[in-house]
Design an enzyme around this catalytic site. Structure first.
Site, PDB file in Angstrom:
ATOM      1  N   ASP A  23       0.300  -8.151   9.478  1.00 36.16           N
ATOM      2  CA  ASP A  23       1.121  -7.548  10.525  1.00 36.16           C
ATOM      3  C   ASP A  23       2.441  -8.318  10.497  1.00 36.16           C
ATOM      4  O   ASP A  23       2.453  -9.538  10.677  1.00 36.16           O
ATOM      5  CB  ASP A  23       0.388  -7.703  11.864  1.00 36.16           C
ATOM      6  N   ARG A  58      -0.359  -3.288   6.452  1.00 32.97           N
ATOM      7  CA  ARG A  58      -1.245  -3.330   7.631  1.00 32.97           C
ATOM      8  C   ARG A  58      -2.679  -2.968   7.298  1.00 32.97           C
ATOM      9  O   ARG A  58      -3.610  -3.524   7.857  1.00 32.97           O
ATOM     10  CB  ARG A  58      -0.733  -2.336   8.676  1.00 32.97           C
ATOM     11  N   ASP A  99      19.654  -0.771  -6.016  1.00 32.62           N
ATOM     12  CA  ASP A  99      20.158   0.599  -5.949  1.00 32.62           C
ATOM     13  C   ASP A  99      19.663   1.232  -7.237  1.00 32.62           C
ATOM     14  O   ASP A  99      20.151   0.914  -8.328  1.00 32.62           O
ATOM     15  CB  ASP A  99      21.697   0.589  -5.907  1.00 32.62           C
ATOM     16  N   HIS A 100      18.665   2.108  -7.127  1.00 28.02           N
ATOM     17  CA  HIS A 100      18.006   2.561  -8.366  1.00 28.02           C
ATOM     18  C   HIS A 100      18.959   3.330  -9.293  1.00 28.02           C
ATOM     19  O   HIS A 100      18.706   3.443 -10.479  1.00 28.02           O
ATOM     20  CB  HIS A 100      16.727   3.350  -8.061  1.00 28.02           C
ATOM     21  N   HIS A 102      24.562   4.914  -3.647  1.00 23.28           N
ATOM     22  CA  HIS A 102      24.646   5.484  -5.001  1.00 23.28           C
ATOM     23  C   HIS A 102      26.059   5.984  -5.350  1.00 23.28           C
ATOM     24  O   HIS A 102      26.601   5.639  -6.394  1.00 23.28           O
ATOM     25  CB  HIS A 102      23.658   6.639  -5.169  1.00 23.28           C
ATOM     26  N   LYS A 162      21.217  18.191   0.009  1.00 24.51           N
ATOM     27  CA  LYS A 162      19.851  18.679  -0.213  1.00 24.51           C
ATOM     28  C   LYS A 162      19.920  20.202  -0.331  1.00 24.51           C
ATOM     29  O   LYS A 162      20.831  20.832   0.200  1.00 24.51           O
ATOM     30  CB  LYS A 162      18.965  18.328   0.988  1.00 24.51           C
ATOM     31  N   SER A 205       0.841  -1.206   0.000  1.00 22.35           N
ATOM     32  CA  SER A 205       0.000   0.000   0.000  1.00 22.35           C
ATOM     33  C   SER A 205       0.876   1.255   0.000  1.00 22.35           C
ATOM     34  O   SER A 205       0.375   2.360   0.081  1.00 22.35           O
ATOM     35  CB  SER A 205      -0.907   0.013   1.240  1.00 22.35           C
ATOM     36  N   GLY A 206       2.170   1.064  -0.095  1.00 21.34           N
ATOM     37  CA  GLY A 206       3.093   2.202   0.070  1.00 21.34           C
ATOM     38  C   GLY A 206       3.346   2.996  -1.197  1.00 21.34           C
ATOM     39  O   GLY A 206       2.923   2.650  -2.304  1.00 21.34           O
ATOM     40  N   ASP A 244      22.526   7.942   3.341  1.00 23.41           N
ATOM     41  CA  ASP A 244      21.410   7.966   2.394  1.00 23.41           C
ATOM     42  C   ASP A 244      21.894   7.948   0.933  1.00 23.41           C
ATOM     43  O   ASP A 244      21.240   7.359   0.079  1.00 23.41           O
ATOM     44  CB  ASP A 244      20.579   9.237   2.654  1.00 23.41           C
TER      45      ASP A 244
HETATM   46  C1  BG6 Z   1      17.240   8.124  -2.615  1.00 17.38           C
HETATM   47  C2  BG6 Z   1      17.441   8.912  -1.361  1.00 17.38           C
HETATM   48  O1  BG6 Z   1      17.938   6.914  -2.550  1.00 17.38           O
HETATM   49  O2  BG6 Z   1      17.703   8.865  -3.731  1.00 17.38           O
HETATM   50  C3  BG6 Z   1      16.733  10.257  -1.445  1.00 17.38           C
HETATM   51  O3  BG6 Z   1      16.924   8.191  -0.247  1.00 17.38           O
HETATM   52  C4  BG6 Z   1      17.134  10.984  -2.709  1.00 17.38           C
HETATM   53  O4  BG6 Z   1      17.019  11.052  -0.297  1.00 17.38           O
HETATM   54  C5  BG6 Z   1      17.022  10.088  -3.925  1.00 17.38           C
HETATM   55  O5  BG6 Z   1      16.296  12.113  -2.841  1.00 17.38           O
HETATM   56  C6  BG6 Z   1      17.610  10.761  -5.169  1.00 17.38           C
HETATM   57  O6  BG6 Z   1      17.382   9.970  -6.293  1.00 17.38           O
HETATM   58  P1  BG6 Z   1      17.286  10.599  -7.751  1.00 17.38           P
HETATM   59  O7  BG6 Z   1      17.080   9.440  -8.658  1.00 17.38           O
HETATM   60  O8  BG6 Z   1      16.142  11.572  -7.726  1.00 17.38           O
HETATM   61  O9  BG6 Z   1      18.580  11.317  -7.993  1.00 17.38           O
END
Ligand code: BG6
Length: 483
Positions: free
Chosen positions: A87, A46, A178-179, A241, A337, A14-15, A236
């Protein structure tokens, strides 16, 4: 494309991640035929949703991300989704989940294949992994698990989580996502390095002066203050990354393009990574927090952030390796940020060469990752009206049409999970080295905090971060190329 039979269980169905990324990506893979008749997805969370409600959510998620869709396809696709209120600590719920997965396996002929996706708050990952093992949720076919970041909070907790996961899954079946590794320009680093003699031959310690990686964000922590304040920019963004990018930039050429050869090349490099001493952390790392435009605290006033917080929203630092093509070359990074703009880029700064013209610039290779994707090399030439030297960029750019064809990172990476290709996922041996490095920096900072006067640079928003980040260079002739 092959039609992969599978029952997929998404913890966190649901996220936000499931809604924004996973459902649209799964739909695209469905449209391509990678998953088609023989799959079912169980969303768990949940909330007391029904199957029908989840299907509506899935359908909304697709409409929100696609301009044009065939409504019958959306309906058919959504009909493969089932919801199980869950749960994560309740044993009985795992029993019910197991039964449902088996029923769906029979109904869709999924051949005992299971794919588990951890898309919920990371504090639950270990509990879920333990229950997958204790209540034997795995199937009789393939069993794979995708784990979102953060994978642990430090090396000790990452090791603990890894132990809980490896109780049910082999390393080859654990996909630590890791996107960034799904991004087009990150996937372009290896071909760029290894197919161009022009680039490959200068990618050496003799020629490269330094490498710079910048992942800058315009946004602040927004609604994620609670998570972010326990993490910070180092955990983070750098732990995953930035380190993956640096590894791709500094690793030796793999023997071939198989996942095992690529991971081996990465591992060879990472074994030679120099872990900084506390003195080096003090000298080579800068941490910062964003202020408001009026020069008063802003990060410390974000919702769910400790007003006395020492968590960094900016970090700059340096990494070096003892081995590999750019051994001993400083690799500088920074991420933060509330920068002046969103910009993810890499600059390879080449050494200066003496020449009869005197004034020529060095050549740099820049890879822009986001929001535009391009590679350019700065090059010197003659000015038309004088014998002076001018500097131009040779640019390799994507057209709008090409960019439109680039799949979302999640679609790429999910595709890879289905076809069992772990090239673009983080191997445990890599993660371990990354945490060893991060822990050292965090420990040094922690000691500084305990002494009561930590050096945390407060920086104005929507600029280039704290000015102290320019003090980490090894020589006075070095500076940030992107300013
Ligand atoms: C995420 C972090 O892995 O990557 C975020 O948790 C960050 O804090 C984000 O904003 C940035 O990803 P992208 O693809 O927008 O550069």
């Amino acid at each position: 494309m092959k039609n992969i039979p599978v029952v997929m269980i998404i913890f966190g169905g649901s996220g936000d991640l499931a809604h924004r990324k996973l459902y649209p990506a799964l739909f695209n893979l469905y449209e391509q035929g990678l998953i088609h008749d023989n799959f079912a997805v169980i969303g768990t969370a949940r909330r007391p949703w029904s199957h029908e409600y989840l299907r509506e959510q899935v359908s909304d998620a697709i409409h929100e991300t696609h301009d044009q869709v065939d409504e019958n396809d959306v309906k058919r696709f959504a009909s493969h989704f089932y919801y199980q209120s869950h749960d994560v600590t309740n044993v009985e719920h795992y029993e019910t989940l197991k039964k449902l997965a088996q029923e769906l396996d029979d109904r869709y002929s999924a051949q005992g294949n299971r794919l588990f996706y951890m898309a919920m708050a990371p504090r639950f990952f270990g509990t879920i992994a333990t229950h997958i093992n204790d209540q034997s949720l795995t199937g009789s076919g393939f069993n794979r698990i995708v784990v979102e970041k953060p994978f642990g909070h430090d090396l000790a907790s990452a090791e603990e989580l890894n132990k809980e996961i490896t109780a049910s899954f082999n390393e080859d079946d654990i996909f630590r996502i890791d996107h960034y590794l799904g991004k087009e320009m990150i996937q372009n680093i290896m071909p760029m390095r290894f197919t161009n003699p022009l680039i490959k031959n200068i990618w050496t310690s003799e020629n490269v002066k330094n490498i710079q990686v910048t992942l800058a964000e315009r946004l602040g922590v927004e609604a994620r203050g609670g998570y972010y304040d326990t993490s910070g920019a180092l955990r983070d963004m750098v732990q995953n990354h930035i380190f993956q990018i640096i590894t791709l930039l500094a690793m030796p050429e793999p023997k071939d393009l198989s996942s095992s050869s690529i991971h081996k090349a990465k591992q060879d490099l990472l074994e030679s990574m120099i872990i900084p001493t506390p003195e080096e952390v003090e000298k080579d790392f800068v941490r910062g927090q964003y202020l408001g435009r009026d020069n008063t605290f802003a990060y410390k006033k974000e919702p769910n952030v400790d007003p006395e917080s020492t968590t960094e929203t900016f970090v700059a630092g340096k990494v070096k390796f003892k081995k590999g093509p750019v051994a001993d070359v400083p690799i500088y990074f920074r991420t933060g940020k509330e920068f002046k703009e969103k910009k993810n880029r890499i600059d390879i700064v080449l050494k200066h060469m003496n020449n009869p013209y005197g004034q020529a610039h060095s050549n740099n290779i820049t890879i822009e990752i986001d929001p535009v994707s391009k590679i350019y090399i700065t090059i010197n030439g003659k000015k038309i009206d004088t014998s002076g030297i001018r500097r131009e960029n040779l640019t390799y750019e994507f057209s709008k049409e090409e960019m439109a064809k680039v799949p979302d990172g999640y679609e790429r990476l999910l595709h890879d999970v289905f076809v069992d290709d772990s090239t673009n996922f983080t191997h445990w041996s890599e993660l371990k080295r990354y945490w060893e490095f991060i822990d050292t920096v965090e420990d040094a900072w922690q000691k500084e905090n305990e002494k009561g006067n930590p050096k945390i640079s407060q920086y104005l928003p929507y600029r280039m971060g704290p000015k102290e980040a320019s003090d980490i260079f090894e020589s006075p002739t070095e500076h940030w190329i992107y300013e």
